[in-house]
Enzyme design. Structure first.
Site: not given
Ligand code: TPP
Length: 584
Positions: A60, A122, A172, A484
């Site tokens: 994601e 959950f 949901k 860096m």
């Protein structure tokens, strides 16, 4: 605002269908995301509807950066969608990144059902709480009736004024609730009216101050690109003859090579931009938030300058430095007004002495680099790309030395041709952001310049690029180091290389294993043919092409202002001596 396109009388029409209708109403073309338990109903509705393209990502975080790349390349809102809990928390870095760089994004996250909220159910994570400080606004929808208004507001807030990410958390049960009635037409959000025109009195004041200044500099930021104000910036600079420096996020807002251009200021900025700001008596700051990477030690930043600060976000004005003339407004109309005002001046200010001084600095502290070995200098690779690529090519970077070499040595000519993580400095941003840019602008060539450390962080998205035929060219400036950080160790920690040496996998082979193409480049002669090959293959095969370029391992990004130092105390390019240090 009008009602969502889809209204209903059918009894099995649900909140999930309403979400899809709202997305279509906003003109959403593509969603980056991954499904899961709490978001499944919306995915099912998307599938049944079949109109919006969805890109399944490997992680994601990749989705969030793809949405950012899409948004930065197109100027539209990037959309991500995930399930609750880990799917949603995986977005956090991308949301923070978008927030810091004012990138418009809408994130839709599934949530556990309303009766379980607060129950440690959950995959429950309090996304409103977690993202409160890193979103422009966030919502948790509590009923299906709210959906049209929430979505209309979210897209408006994300894109308007100073853009940013907005999160919509949808339990949901809201998705599964039927709503067999006509959904109410969403009204335009009240109480949030981003400013547009600058106050005319402040514009007149600003023009007077500008006319009286002797050593003015324009400091332009990413706000110019967001506002589409590059033409107005050029008009204003040319009407007045005032030199321009742009922040990292502002690169491309003013053409490199223009006689008034000073390059980027700050930690890795040009010596002449830093000196010009430091010795200036008037800084006209437009669409830049003057962050610490630009100012260096704040107390010694431009000690003799007054400030005109133009920003669409009033809270930025005076945040870091006192401001003589604040102008709250969109950069485009404000610069237009300033340019028209300046065009009417009877006598033009004479900046010839100031410009001559700047030319002298430009000569003494011109950008250059030296190779310590016979290996390829990373800066030379960037310069070569600057010669080979078109001015419309979209260049994306990871974070590290390669990012700064790109900012210093690539001649950006146009807005939205550099996509980089400026504020958060997120390694792993590059590959997914490049893919989002390419999906948003399929006709454009997109080239990623990445580091071997950064590229590994979201390498899984190569699979996504192969699946969706996203033909980006990825050029890895491979120094086998977290370069860096190694640079800071070399300069400030007695060369102690604590955990900065890498052992990256053979990236060309990895690319092939994912189904893309790759080539390792180990000598300078191979470089031009390899770049030509990669561009052709990416264009024709519409696959990701990775060039793993071995570069000089211990090159340094110079100039550099040591952390916490004043900008005038910059370490100059090799072979130069900084004779303008602040000895006071
Ligand atoms: C997610 C994340 N972790 C750590 C850092 C700290 N950091 C900044 S630059 C850098 C090294 C980057 O290495 P590489 O991608 O190989 O690029 P190079 O500097 O060698 O060009 C690190 C570790 C960061 N910016 N982002």
């Amino acid at each position: 605002m009008n009602a969502p396109t889809q209204t209903t009388g059918t009894p099995d029409y649900t909140g999930a269908d309403a979400v899809v209708a709202c997305l279509k109403h906003q003109g959403v073309e593509v969603i980056f995301g991954m499904t899961g338990g709490s978001i499944m109903p919306v995915y099912d509705a998307l599938f049944r509807d079949g109109e919006i393209k969805h890109v399944i990502v490997g992680h994601e975080q990749g989705a969030a950066h793809m949405a950012e790349g899409y948004a930065r390349a197109t100027g539209k809102v990037g959309v991500v969608m995930t399930t609750s809990g880990p799917g949603a928390t995986n977005l956090v870095t991308g949301l923070a990144d978008a927030f810091m760089d004012s990138t418009p994004m809408v994130a839709i996250t599934g949530q556990v059902t309303s009766n379980l909220l607060g129950n440690d159910a959950f995959q429950e994570a309090d996304m409103r709480g977690i993202t409160m400080p890193i979103t422009k606004h966030n919502y948790q929808v509590s009923s299906v009736e709210e959906l049209p208004t929430v979505f209309a507001e979210a897209f408006f807030v994300a894109l308007s004024g100073r853009p940013g990410p907005v999160l919509i958390d949808v339990p949901k049960d809201v998705m599964t609730q039927t709503c067999g009635q006509l959904l109410a037409a969403p009204s335009a959000p009240t109480g949030y009216k981003p400013p547009y025109r600058g106050n005319p009195r402040q514009i007149i004041r600003a023009l007077k101050v500008i006319q009286a200044a002797q050593r003015p500099v324009i400091l332009a930021g990413g706000g110019i690109i967001t506002a589409g104000a590059d033409a107005e910036l050029k008009e204003f600079a040319e009407a007045t003859g005032i030199p321009v420096t742009t922040s990292l996020m502002g690169l491309g807002a003013f053409p490199a090579g223009h006689e008034l251009f000073l390059g980027m200021p700050g930690m890795h900025g040009t010596g002449y931009a830093n000196l010009a700001l430091n010795r200036s008596d008037l800084i006209i700051c437009v669409g830049s938030r003057l962050d610490d990477r630009i100012t260096g030690k704040l107390e010694q930043f431009a000690p003799g300058a007054q400030f005109i600060h133009v920003d669409v976000d009033a809270s930025e004005i005076g945040k870091n430095l006192p401001c003589l003339v604040p102008i709250v407004g969109d950069a485009k109309p404000v610069l237009k007004d300033l340019a028209s005002g300046a065009a009417e001046w009877e006598t033009k200010p004479d900046y010839s002495e100031w410009r001559a001084q700047i030319e002298d600095w430009k000569e003494r502290y011109h950008m250059c680099f030296a190779s310590k070995s016979s290996a390829m200098a990373p800066q030379a690779v960037v310069e070569l790309l600057g010669d080979m690529l078109d001015e419309d090519t979209v260049v994306v970077t990871g974070v590290g030395q390669h990012q700064m070499y790109t900012a210093q040595f690539y001649p950006f000519q146009k807005p939205r041709t550099l996509i980089t993580s400026g504020g958060l400095g997120t390694m792993g941003y590059g590959l997914p952001a490049a893919m989002g840019a390419k999906l948003g602008r399929p006709e454009a060539e997109v080239v990623l310049i990445d580091g071997d450390g950064s590229f590994l962080m979201n390498i899984q998205e190569l699979a996504t690029a192969v699946r969706y035929r996203v033909g980006v060219v990825a050029i890895i400036l491979n120094n086998n180091y977290l370069g860096m950080v190694r640079q800071w160790q070399e300069l400030f920690l007695d060369k102690r290389q604590a955990e900065t040496e890498l052992q990256p996998p053979p990236y060309a082979k990895v690319a092939e294993a994912f189904g893309g193409l790759g080539r390792a480049v180990t000598s300078p002669e191979e470089l031009v043919p390899a770049i030509e090959w990669a561009r052709k293959e990416a264009r024709e095969k519409r696959l990701p092409v990775v060039l793993d370029v071995s570069v000089e391992r211990e090159a340094l990004v110079l100039p550099m202002v040591p952390g916490g130092a004043a900008n005038v105390d910059f370490i100059p390019c090799p072979g130069q001596v900084n004779e303008d240090k602040d000895n006071g």
